[in-house]
Design a protein around this motif. Structure first.
Motif, short mmCIF file in Angstrom:
data_model
loop_
_atom_site.label_atom_id
_atom_site.label_comp_id
_atom_site.label_asym_id
_atom_site.label_seq_id
_atom_site.Cartn_x
_atom_site.Cartn_y
_atom_site.Cartn_z
N THR A 26 0.64 -1.58 -0.14
CA THR A 26 -0.14 0.11 -0.09
C THR A 26 0.87 0.97 0.11
N ARG A 27 1.78 1.28 0.84
CA ARG A 27 2.46 2.39 0.57
C ARG A 27 4.33 2.26 -0.10
N ILE A 28 4.54 3.47 -0.67
CA ILE A 28 6.19 3.18 -0.90
C ILE A 28 6.49 4.45 -0.15
N ALA A 29 8.26 3.63 -0.33
CA ALA A 29 8.88 4.72 0.61
C ALA A 29 10.23 5.01 -0.38
N ALA A 30 10.64 6.41 -0.79
CA ALA A 30 11.50 6.53 -1.77
C ALA A 30 12.85 7.67 -1.16
N ALA A 31 13.73 7.37 -0.88
CA ALA A 31 14.75 7.88 0.01
C ALA A 31 15.20 8.51 -1.69
N THR A 32 15.82 10.03 -0.83
CA THR A 32 16.70 10.98 -1.63
C THR A 32 17.71 11.42 -0.77
N VAL A 33 18.98 12.42 -2.29
CA VAL A 33 19.92 12.64 -2.09
C VAL A 33 20.33 13.45 -1.26
N GLY A 34 19.02 14.74 -0.82
CA GLY A 34 18.41 15.25 -0.33
C GLY A 34 18.97 15.06 1.06
N GLY A 35 18.27 13.71 1.81
CA GLY A 35 17.68 13.64 2.90
C GLY A 35 16.54 13.73 3.59
N SER A 36 15.36 12.91 2.28
CA SER A 36 14.68 12.96 3.01
C SER A 36 14.00 11.60 2.36
N VAL A 37 13.11 11.52 2.82
CA VAL A 37 12.38 10.12 2.60
C VAL A 37 10.68 10.44 2.26
N ALA A 38 10.52 9.96 0.74
CA ALA A 38 9.22 10.45 1.00
C ALA A 38 8.16 9.20 1.09
N VAL A 39 7.31 9.51 2.21
CA VAL A 39 6.41 8.00 1.45
C VAL A 39 4.97 8.64 1.56
N ILE A 40 4.29 7.43 -0.15
CA ILE A 40 3.48 7.56 -0.80
C ILE A 40 2.33 6.88 -0.49
N ASP A 41 1.06 6.82 -1.12
CA ASP A 41 -0.26 6.05 -1.30
C ASP A 41 0.07 5.84 -2.87
N ARG A 42 -0.25 4.08 -2.53
CA ARG A 42 0.27 3.67 -3.95
C ARG A 42 -1.58 4.08 -4.80
N LYS A 43 -2.31 3.31 -4.40
CA LYS A 43 -3.18 3.37 -4.54
C LYS A 43 -3.63 4.82 -5.06
N ALA A 44 -3.94 5.76 -4.08
CA ALA A 44 -4.05 7.43 -5.04
C ALA A 44 -2.75 7.81 -5.32
N ALA A 45 -1.86 7.37 -5.45
CA ALA A 45 -0.23 8.16 -6.06
C ALA A 45 -0.64 9.62 -5.71
N VAL A 46 0.01 10.10 -4.14
CA VAL A 46 -0.60 10.89 -3.14
C VAL A 46 1.06 11.01 -2.67
N LEU A 47 1.85 12.14 -1.97
CA LEU A 47 2.60 12.45 -0.78
C LEU A 47 1.74 12.54 0.51
N ARG A 48 1.91 11.07 1.31
CA ARG A 48 1.03 11.58 2.82
C ARG A 48 2.51 12.05 3.55
N PHE A 49 3.76 11.83 3.68
CA PHE A 49 4.39 12.78 4.49
C PHE A 49 5.26 12.51 3.97
N THR A 50 6.39 13.01 4.40
CA THR A 50 7.84 13.14 4.58
C THR A 50 8.87 12.86 5.82
N LEU A 51 9.73 12.34 5.85
CA LEU A 51 10.30 12.05 7.27
C LEU A 51 11.81 12.74 6.98
N VAL A 52 11.64 13.39 7.38
CA VAL A 52 12.98 14.44 7.46
C VAL A 52 13.61 13.92 9.27
N GLY A 53 15.13 14.09 7.83
CA GLY A 53 16.34 13.68 8.88
C GLY A 53 17.40 14.41 8.80
N PRO A 54 19.06 14.15 8.90
CA PRO A 54 19.97 15.21 9.30
C PRO A 54 20.14 16.44 8.05
#
Length: 406
Positions: A221-249
Motif C-alpha cells: 500500500t505504501r512506497i518509501a522513496a529516499a533521496t539525495v537531499g536527505g528526506s524520505v517520502a512516504v507515498i500512498d500507492r493506490k492514490a499516487a499521492v505523498l502522505r508525509f515526509t520523514l526528515v533526517g539530518p
C-alpha cells in the motif's frame, strides 16, 4: 543503530522482522537484532563497498559488492557459505523471487543475472546500455530492471524477448507490488507507477533531488522513496499521492527497508540505521539533526548544476563533504588522477598520466570513463551535448574551487 564506518548503502529485513542486514561503503555488512538495536555480526569479505543486500526466506543473507562478487551468509558463520563472481562490474542491486528460489542481481557491467539458489545455470539478461542500478521480481515471476540508460526493462520468467520501457530520466531504483504494479525512480526526483505491461499510470513528483532508493511496504500500500537531499517520502500507492515526509539530518539517504509490522528502517550518509514509526511518521529513539550546506543553493536553473545532479549521489563538492561511492571533487582541478585522500581507487587508475582540468574532465564525459580511464569503478556514462559538457565543467570550476587561506 550505530556500527558502520561509512554511509549505509543497502538495507534488508528478514521475513520474520527480527533481523536486518546493512551494507556500507566501509566494505562491511552488519547483521542487526532490530529490537535490541545491537549488531550481532560484522561480515567482512568484499573488496569495495557493499552496495546491495537481500534476506532469503531460509534465514540466509546475500551481499553484493563493488568488487562484482555476491556472497551468501548465515548467522553464526564468519565466512560466506558461497561466493559468486560472474559479474564483470560492481553489483548494484539484489532481489529474491517471491518463492525464494531465485536470486537476481543488477550490475554496472550492463547486465542482470538470475541465479537458482539451489544450483544450476545462471541466466544472463543483456539489453541495457550502461549500468543496471536496480532489479525486482514481479509476482508472476518476471523481472524488472532499472538502468542508467533511462529504460525500465521487463524480462519474461522463461524464454522470450524483453520489453523496454523508455522513461524521461536515468533510473536508480525499482520495486514491484504484490499486484504486479511497478515503481521506478531516478535522477529527476519523481516516482513513476507503471502497470505490469509497462504503461505509466501515475507519477509523483517529490522535488528536484534524485531518488536513490525505493521500497514497498509488505502489503504493497505504501512506497518509501529516499533521496539525495536527505528526506524520505512516504507515498500512498493506490492514490499516487505523498502522505508525509520523514526528515533526517539532511544527508543522502541511500537505503530503505520495511519490517512486516510496517516500521521503516533507513540508512544514510550519517553512517546510521534509523527506525521510523509509520503511524506517526516520527523517529523511534533520538534523532540528531545536523544539516550540511546545500550545494545547489542559489543555483536553480543553472544548466551545469542540472547536469551534475546525475553525479551527486556519488560525489561531494565541498571541503567537509568527504568521499562517497566516488572521491570528493573538492579541489579536483589541478589534481592528479587517483590522489584524493582516503579514497580506495582502482589500482589501474594509479598508473594513468592524467591531471584534471577543464579539458580532461570534458574529455572524460565525451568518450566515457571506460575508454578514458580504463579500469575505473565509475559507471559508464557520456554527455553527448558539447554545451552540456561545457556547462558541467564551468559549474565544477566554481563549486570545487579551493578557498584561499587569508
Amino acid at each position: 543503530m550505530r556500527g558502520h564506518g561509512g554511509p549505509v548503502r543497502a538495507l534488508a529485513v528478514a521475513p520474520d522482522g527480527r533481523l536486518a542486514i546493512s551494507g556500507s561503503f566501509d566494505q562491511s555488512a552488519i547483521l542487526w537484532g532490530i529490537d535490541e538495536g545491537a549488531a550481532l555480526a560484522v561480515l567482512r569479505f568484499h573488496d569495495g563497498a557493499v552496495n546491495a543486500v537481500a534476506a532469503l526466506p531460509d534465514g540466509r543473507m546475500a551481499t553484493g559488492g563493488e568488487d562484482g562478487r555476491i556472497a551468501l551468509w548465515r548467522l553464526g558463520r564468519p565466512e560466506p557459505l558461497e561466493v559468486f563472481a560472474d559479474h564483470a562490474g560492481p553489483v548494484a542491486g539484489l532481489a529474491v523471487s517471491p518463492d525464494g528460489l531465485l536470486l537476481a542481481s543488477a550490475s554496472w557491467d550492463g547486465t542482470a543475472r538470475v541465479r537458482p539458489l539451489a544450483g544450476g545455470p545462471v541466466r544472463e539478461l543483456s539489453g541495457h546500455r550502461g549500468n543496471v542500478n536496480g532489479v525486482a521480481f514481479l509476482p508472476d515471476g518476471r523481472l524488472a530492471t532499472a538502468g542508467y540508460d533511462a529504460t525500465l526493462r521487463l524480462w519474461p520468467a522463461g524464454d522470450g524477448p524483453d520489453l523496454a520501457v523508455a522513461l524521461p530520466t536515468p533510473l536508480n531504483a525499482v520495486a514491484a507490488a504484490p499486484d504486479g504494479e511497478i515503481a521506478a525512480a531516478g535522477a529527476d526526483g519523481s516516482v513513476r507507477l507503471l502497470a505490469p505491461d509497462g504503461r505509466e499510470r501515475a507519477a509523483v513528483a517529490l522535488g528536484p533531488r534524485p531518488v536513490i532508493a525505493l521500497v514497498l511496504s509488505p502489503d504493497g500500500t505504501r512506497i518509501a522513496a529516499a533521496t539525495v537531499g536527505g528526506s524520505v517520502a512516504v507515498i500512498d500507492r493506490k492514490a499516487a499521492v505523498l502522505r508525509f515526509t520523514l526528515v533526517g539530518p539532511g544527508l543522502p539517504v541511500w537505503s530503505v527497508a520495511f519490517r512486516p509490522d510496517g516500521e521503516l528502517l533507513t540508512g544514510g550518509s550519517d553512517r546510521l540505521v534509523r527506525r521510523w514509526d509509520m503511524t506517526s511518521g516520527e523517529p523511534i529513539g533520538p534523532l540528531a539533526l545536523t544539516r550540511p550546506p546545500d550545494v545547489f543553493a542559489g543555483l536553480d536553473g543553472e544548466r551545469g548544476a542540472e547536469v551534475f545532479k546525475a553525479c551527486v549521489a556519488c560525489h561531494t563538492l565541498t571541503p567537509d563533504g568527504g568521499n562517497r561511492a566516488g572521491p570528493t571533487l573538492h579541489g579536483v582541478f589541478g589534481r592528479r588522477i587517483a590522489t584524493a585522500p582516503g579514497y580506495p581507487y582502482s589500482p589501474a587508475l594509479k598508473h594513468l598520466d592524467i591531471v584534471w582540468s577543464a579539458e580532461t574532465i570534458a574529455r572524460l564525459f565525451e568518450v566515457g570513463p571506460a575508454r578514458y580511464t580504463p579500469g575505473t569503478k565509475m559507471p559508464e556514462q557520456t554527455i553527448g551535448d558539447p554545451g552540456d559538457r561545457e556547462a558541467l565543467v564551468r559549474f565544477l570550476e566554481k563549486a570545487t574551487k579551493e578557498k584561499a587561506t587569508p
